[in-house]
Design a protein around this motif. Structure first.
Motif, short mmCIF file in Angstrom:
data_model
loop_
_atom_site.label_atom_id
_atom_site.label_comp_id
_atom_site.label_asym_id
_atom_site.label_seq_id
_atom_site.Cartn_x
_atom_site.Cartn_y
_atom_site.Cartn_z
N ASN A 203 0.83 -1.21 0.00
CA ASN A 203 0.00 0.00 0.00
C ASN A 203 0.86 1.26 0.00
OD1 ASN A 203 -2.47 -1.17 -0.03
ND2 ASN A 203 -2.93 -0.87 2.13
N ALA A 204 1.89 1.26 0.87
CA ALA A 204 2.74 2.45 0.99
C ALA A 204 3.36 2.78 -0.37
CB ALA A 204 3.81 2.21 2.04
N LYS A 206 2.28 1.75 -3.34
CA LYS A 206 1.21 2.03 -4.31
C LYS A 206 0.72 3.47 -4.18
CE LYS A 206 -2.82 -0.19 -3.72
NZ LYS A 206 -3.65 -1.39 -3.70
N GLY A 235 -1.17 10.62 2.35
CA GLY A 235 -1.75 10.53 3.70
C GLY A 235 -3.22 10.18 3.65
N TYR A 249 -13.49 -1.82 2.05
CA TYR A 249 -13.56 -0.36 2.01
C TYR A 249 -12.38 0.24 1.25
CZ TYR A 249 -14.56 4.40 3.02
OH TYR A 249 -14.88 5.73 2.85
N ILE A 251 -11.16 4.23 -0.23
CA ILE A 251 -11.53 5.65 -0.25
C ILE A 251 -11.80 6.06 -1.69
CG2 ILE A 251 -10.79 8.00 0.32
CD1 ILE A 251 -8.93 6.77 2.43
N GLY A 261 -6.68 -2.31 -6.58
CA GLY A 261 -6.83 -2.84 -5.22
C GLY A 261 -8.15 -3.55 -5.04
N GLY A 263 -9.61 -3.56 -1.53
CA GLY A 263 -10.22 -3.14 -0.26
C GLY A 263 -10.09 -4.22 0.80
N LEU A 264 -9.25 -5.23 0.54
CA LEU A 264 -9.10 -6.32 1.51
C LEU A 264 -7.81 -6.21 2.33
CD1 LEU A 264 -10.26 -9.45 -0.53
CD2 LEU A 264 -11.41 -8.39 1.41
N LEU A 266 -6.11 -3.92 4.18
CA LEU A 266 -6.09 -3.43 5.56
C LEU A 266 -7.04 -4.22 6.46
CD1 LEU A 266 -5.81 0.44 5.13
CD2 LEU A 266 -4.04 -1.19 5.78
N PHE A 267 -8.09 -4.76 5.87
CA PHE A 267 -9.00 -5.62 6.66
C PHE A 267 -8.21 -6.83 7.16
CE2 PHE A 267 -11.57 -9.57 6.26
CZ PHE A 267 -12.39 -9.40 7.36
N PHE A 292 1.43 3.44 9.53
CA PHE A 292 0.58 2.36 10.06
C PHE A 292 1.37 1.68 11.17
CE2 PHE A 292 -1.66 3.13 6.15
CZ PHE A 292 -2.98 2.88 6.49
P1 ADP Z 1 -6.81 -1.38 -1.46
O1 ADP Z 1 -6.83 -2.70 -2.13
O2 ADP Z 1 -7.79 -0.40 -2.01
O3 ADP Z 1 -5.44 -0.79 -1.36
P2 ADP Z 1 -6.74 -1.58 1.44
O4 ADP Z 1 -7.67 -2.27 2.38
O5 ADP Z 1 -5.33 -2.05 1.43
O6 ADP Z 1 -7.39 -1.69 0.01
O7 ADP Z 1 -6.77 -0.04 1.76
C1 ADP Z 1 -8.02 0.63 1.93
C2 ADP Z 1 -7.93 2.08 1.47
O8 ADP Z 1 -7.08 2.82 2.36
C3 ADP Z 1 -7.29 2.23 0.10
O9 ADP Z 1 -8.26 2.13 -0.92
C4 ADP Z 1 -6.69 3.63 0.19
O10 ADP Z 1 -7.66 4.59 -0.15
C5 ADP Z 1 -6.34 3.80 1.65
N1 ADP Z 1 -4.88 3.55 1.92
C6 ADP Z 1 -4.32 2.42 2.39
N2 ADP Z 1 -2.99 2.56 2.57
C7 ADP Z 1 -2.69 3.83 2.22
C8 ADP Z 1 -1.48 4.60 2.19
N3 ADP Z 1 -0.31 4.10 2.58
N4 ADP Z 1 -1.55 5.92 1.80
C9 ADP Z 1 -2.76 6.44 1.42
N5 ADP Z 1 -3.93 5.77 1.41
C10 ADP Z 1 -3.91 4.48 1.80
#
Ligand code: ADP
Length: 298
Positions: A203-204, A206, A235, A249, A251, A261, A263-264, A266-267, A292
Motif C-alpha cells: 500500500n505504501a 502504491k 496521507g 472499504y 476511499i 486494489g 479493499g481487503l 487493511l481488513f 501504520f
Molecule cells: P486497497 O486494495 O484499495 O489498497 P486496502 O484495504 O489495502 O485496500 O486499503 C483501503 C484504502 O485505504 C485504500 O483504498 C486507500 O484509499 C487507503 N490507503 C491504504 N494505505 C494507504 C497509504 N499508505 N496511503 C494512502 N492511502 C492508503
C-alpha cells in the motif's frame, strides 16, 4: 438486503407507529364515552396511556435497531459491489498484460535487454496477481475462522529485512528501508506477520507512487513490540482512519479510481493483528504520508 426491501420496511414502520397511536387515541375515547365522569375511568385512561407509551418506546427502539443494521448491510453490499467491480478488473489486467508481454517476446526480434525488461514486468504482474489471490483466500479463511495461529519464536528484524529486500529486488530500486536499532525477537505466527508487512508495504508503495522511500521500523521495549510502515504519500484524512480497516472499504469512487486494489489489504492486516491480541492504528507521518503502527504486547 436491497434498497427496495429497506424502503418497504420504512413504510411499514411508519404505518405501524401511526396506526398504534391512532388505536390508542380511540381506545381512550371509547373508554371515556362508555362511562364518563367515573374516577375508575380516569385511572384506566392513565393506565392505557402509560402502557401505550412503554409499548411505543419499545417499538421505536426496535425499529431504530433494525434501521441501523439495514444501513450497515446496505453499505456492505455497496462495498461488495465495488469489490467485484475492481477484482474482476484486477484479475484480468495482469493476465492480459502478461499475454501481451509474452506474445511480444515470441513474435518480435528483441534485444536481450528488451526481452529481460518485458520478462521482469511479467514477473511483477504475476506477483501482484498472486498477492491479490492470497488476500482473497486469507479474507475468506479469516471470515470462516479456519486460519489458526501457529506461533514460533523468530527474529522480527530479519523478517523485516527480508521483506524489504524482496520488494527492492522486484522494483530494482532501494525504496524500502529498514529502521531497527537492535535485533528484536518475537513469538508470533511468522506467515501472518509477513502478510501484514507485505500488505502495508505494498500500500505504501502504491499510494506514494513508488517515488519516495518507505520505511519499515521496529521498536522494542520490555512490555511490547511496536512496528510499522511509514510513507511520504498523500496521507489519509482523519475521517477515514478507522473505516479503512473495514472489509472491501476503499476511499473514493470505484468508477474514477486509478489505483488498483480490492479493499481487503487493511481488513486482513487488522484481523491478523487482532488474532495476536495486538492493535493497529493509522497515524500521520511527518512531514506527510501515513504511519501504520502495530503494537503487540509480549
Ligand atoms: P486497497 O486494495 O484499495 O489498497 P486496502 O484495504 O489495502 O485496500 O486499503 C483501503 C484504502 O485505504 C485504500 O483504498 C486507500 O484509499 C487507503 N490507503 C491504504 N494505505 C494507504 C497509504 N499508505 N496511503 C494512502 N492511502 C492508503
Amino acid at each position: 438486503m436491497n434498497k427496495r426491501t429497506a424502503l418497504i420496511f420504512y413504510i411499514l414502520s411508519v404505518y405501524v407507529v401511526v396506526q398504534f397511536i391512532w388505536w390508542g387515541y380511540h381506545l381512550i375515547e371509547l373508554t371515556s364515552e362508555v362511562s364518563a365522569q367515573s374516577t375508575h375511568v380516569s385511572k384506566r385512561v392513565i393506565m392505557i396511556m402509560g402502557e401505550g407509551a412503554v409499548f411505543l418506546l419499545l417499538l421505536l427502539v426496535g425499529i431504530w435497531q433494525i434501521r441501523r443494521s439495514i444501513r450497515k448491510e446496505l453499505k456492505l453490499s455497496e462495498r461488495q459491489n465495488n469489490f467485484l467491480l475492481s477484482v474482476t478488473h484486477e484479475l484480468k489486467t495482469p493476465l492480459a498484460a502478461n499475454k501481451l508481454y509474452l506474445q511480444t517476446i515470441t513474435k518480435r526480434e528483441l534485444s536481450k535487454e528488451q526481452s529481460e525488461d518485458l520478462l521482469k514486468k511479467a514477473i511483477e504482474e504475476n506477483i501482484r496477481l498472486e498477492r491479490m489471490i492470497d488476500n482473497i483466500l486469507n479474507a475468506s479463511r479469516l471470515e470462516n475462522k479456519v486460519l489458526k495461529l501457529e506461533k514460533e519464536s523468530f527474529s522480527m528484524t530479519a523478517l523485516i529485512q527480508q521483506v524489504a529486500t524482496r520488494f527492492n529486488t522486484i522494483m530494482d530500486k532501494e525504496l524500502v528501508l529498514v529502521e531497527s536499532s537492535e535485533d528484536v525477537e518475537i513469538v508470533a505466527d511468522k506467515f501472518m506477520i509477513e502478510t501484514v508487512l507485505n500488505n502495508l508495504v505494498e500500500n505504501a508503495l502504491k499510494y506514494s507512487g513508488k517515488e519516495s522511500p518507505v520505511i519499515i521500523y521496529i521498536e522494542n521495549d520490555v512490555s511490547a513490540i511496536t512496528f510499522g510502515v511509514k510513507d511520504n504519500g498523500p496521507g489519509i484524512d482523519k475521517k477515514f482512519k478507522d473505516i479503512i480497516f473495514k472489509k472491501f472499504y476503499r476511499i473514493g469512487n470505484e468508477e474514477v479510481r486509478t489505483q488498483k486494489g480490492s479493499g481487503l489489504g487493511l481488513f486482513i492486516v487488522a484481523e491478523l493483528v487482532r488474532k495476536h491480541n495486538g492493535t493497529v492504528v493509522c497515524l500521520d507521518n511527518t512531514p506527510k504520508g501515513t504511519n501504520f503502527q502495530i503494537r503487540i504486547v509480549r
